[in-house]
Write an enzyme that holds these catalytic residues in place. Structure first.
Site, mmCIF file in Angstrom:
data_model
loop_
_atom_site.group_PDB
_atom_site.id
_atom_site.type_symbol
_atom_site.label_atom_id
_atom_site.label_comp_id
_atom_site.label_asym_id
_atom_site.label_seq_id
_atom_site.Cartn_x
_atom_site.Cartn_y
_atom_site.Cartn_z
ATOM 1 N N HIS A 137 6.362 -1.788 3.926
ATOM 2 C CA HIS A 137 6.090 -3.150 4.370
ATOM 3 C C HIS A 137 5.344 -3.875 3.261
ATOM 4 C CE1 HIS A 137 3.100 -0.294 5.850
ATOM 5 N NE2 HIS A 137 2.190 -1.214 5.604
ATOM 6 N N LEU A 138 5.786 -5.095 3.018
ATOM 7 C CA LEU A 138 5.152 -5.947 2.020
ATOM 8 C C LEU A 138 4.179 -6.873 2.751
ATOM 9 C CD1 LEU A 138 4.965 -6.988 -0.875
ATOM 10 C CD2 LEU A 138 7.022 -8.346 -0.450
ATOM 11 N N HIS A 139 2.882 -6.725 2.445
ATOM 12 C CA HIS A 139 1.880 -7.628 3.030
ATOM 13 C C HIS A 139 1.953 -8.962 2.291
ATOM 14 C CE1 HIS A 139 -0.719 -4.589 5.223
ATOM 15 N NE2 HIS A 139 -0.150 -3.770 4.366
ATOM 16 N N ASN B 92 0.860 -1.177 0.000
ATOM 17 C CA ASN B 92 0.000 0.000 0.000
ATOM 18 C C ASN B 92 0.899 1.231 0.000
ATOM 19 O OD1 ASN B 92 -2.421 -1.455 0.104
ATOM 20 N ND2 ASN B 92 -2.287 -1.656 2.327
ATOM 21 N N GLY C 282 -4.534 3.350 1.631
ATOM 22 C CA GLY C 282 -4.694 2.910 3.016
ATOM 23 C C GLY C 282 -3.393 2.700 3.757
HETATM 24 P P1 5GP Z 1 -0.777 -0.396 5.902
HETATM 25 O O1 5GP Z 1 -2.207 -0.042 6.198
HETATM 26 O O2 5GP Z 1 0.168 0.755 6.228
HETATM 27 O O3 5GP Z 1 -0.551 -0.972 4.549
HETATM 28 O O4 5GP Z 1 -0.437 -1.588 6.881
HETATM 29 C C1 5GP Z 1 -0.059 -1.430 8.212
HETATM 30 C C2 5GP Z 1 -0.294 -2.758 8.868
HETATM 31 O O5 5GP Z 1 0.393 -2.775 10.107
HETATM 32 C C3 5GP Z 1 -1.776 -3.010 9.189
HETATM 33 O O6 5GP Z 1 -2.203 -4.195 8.517
HETATM 34 C C4 5GP Z 1 -1.803 -3.135 10.700
HETATM 35 O O7 5GP Z 1 -2.703 -4.124 11.146
HETATM 36 C C5 5GP Z 1 -0.362 -3.469 11.038
HETATM 37 N N1 5GP Z 1 0.076 -2.999 12.339
HETATM 38 C C6 5GP Z 1 -0.141 -1.770 12.879
HETATM 39 N N2 5GP Z 1 0.442 -1.677 14.090
HETATM 40 C C7 5GP Z 1 1.042 -2.892 14.323
HETATM 41 C C8 5GP Z 1 1.806 -3.404 15.407
HETATM 42 O O8 5GP Z 1 2.069 -2.741 16.412
HETATM 43 N N3 5GP Z 1 2.254 -4.677 15.293
HETATM 44 C C9 5GP Z 1 1.988 -5.457 14.201
HETATM 45 N N4 5GP Z 1 2.475 -6.695 14.203
HETATM 46 N N5 5GP Z 1 1.284 -4.996 13.142
HETATM 47 C C10 5GP Z 1 0.810 -3.731 13.205
#
Ligand code: 5GP
Ligand code: ZN
Length: 123
Positions: free
Chosen positions: A109-111, A96, A102
């Site tokens: 970070h790569l999901h 993202n 989002g």
């Molecule tokens: P984004 O929305 O930026 O693509 O993804 C951020 C991701 O980080 C989300 O899926 C969210 O659930 C995850 N996330 C947020 N805070 C933490 C945390 O403290 N620990 C872990 N393991 N994941 C987190």
């Protein structure tokens, strides 16, 4: 062990820099020379792992431009985690980027998502 090398950047206010440094706990499933993989705290599939570089880069475009070998390391690490998790039927990789997509954490970070059939297009 997971701390970035001295030449790698760190943002003192960044959640994922703190996870990489071991200052905030996470369920780490894999590490490579340049990347750390840990379970997403709010999983959207049976396997939902985030693969992050040890150094701080705000998004996928930035790391690809500034450190292409580290961008590639994110993808090979995700492949290794997918194998480790038994995702032989397939999986999805997502970066993202920016508000409309989002992105909430501005450390790239790569999901890695898998373990169930995934719909397309995404929401
Ligand atoms: P984004 O929305 O930026 O693509 O993804 C951020 C991701 O980080 C989300 O899926 C969210 O659930 C995850 N996330 C947020 N805070 C933490 C945390 O403290 N620990 C872990 N393991 N994941 C987190
Ligand atoms: Zn960071």
């Amino acid at each position: 062990m997971n701390a970035p090398a001295p030449d790698q950047t760190r943002d003192e206010n960044c959640l994922f820099c703190k996870i990489v440094a071991g200052e905030i706990p996470a369920q780490i499933v894999h590490t490579s020379d340049h990347s750390v993989a840990f379970r997403d705290v709010n999983p959207q599939a049976p396997t939902h792992v985030l693969v992050v570089p040890k150094g701080h880069y705000p998004n996928a475009g930035a790391i690809a431009q500034q450190a292409p070998s580290m961008a590639a390391d994110l993808i090979t690490t995700a492949r290794d985690v997918a194998a480790q998790e038994g995702l032989d039927n397939g999986y999805r990789l997502v970066f993202n980027t920016g508000e409309d997509a989002g992105q909430t954490v501005f450390h790239v970070h790569l999901h890695l998502l898998g373990g169930r059939p995934l719909e397309w297009p995404p929401g």
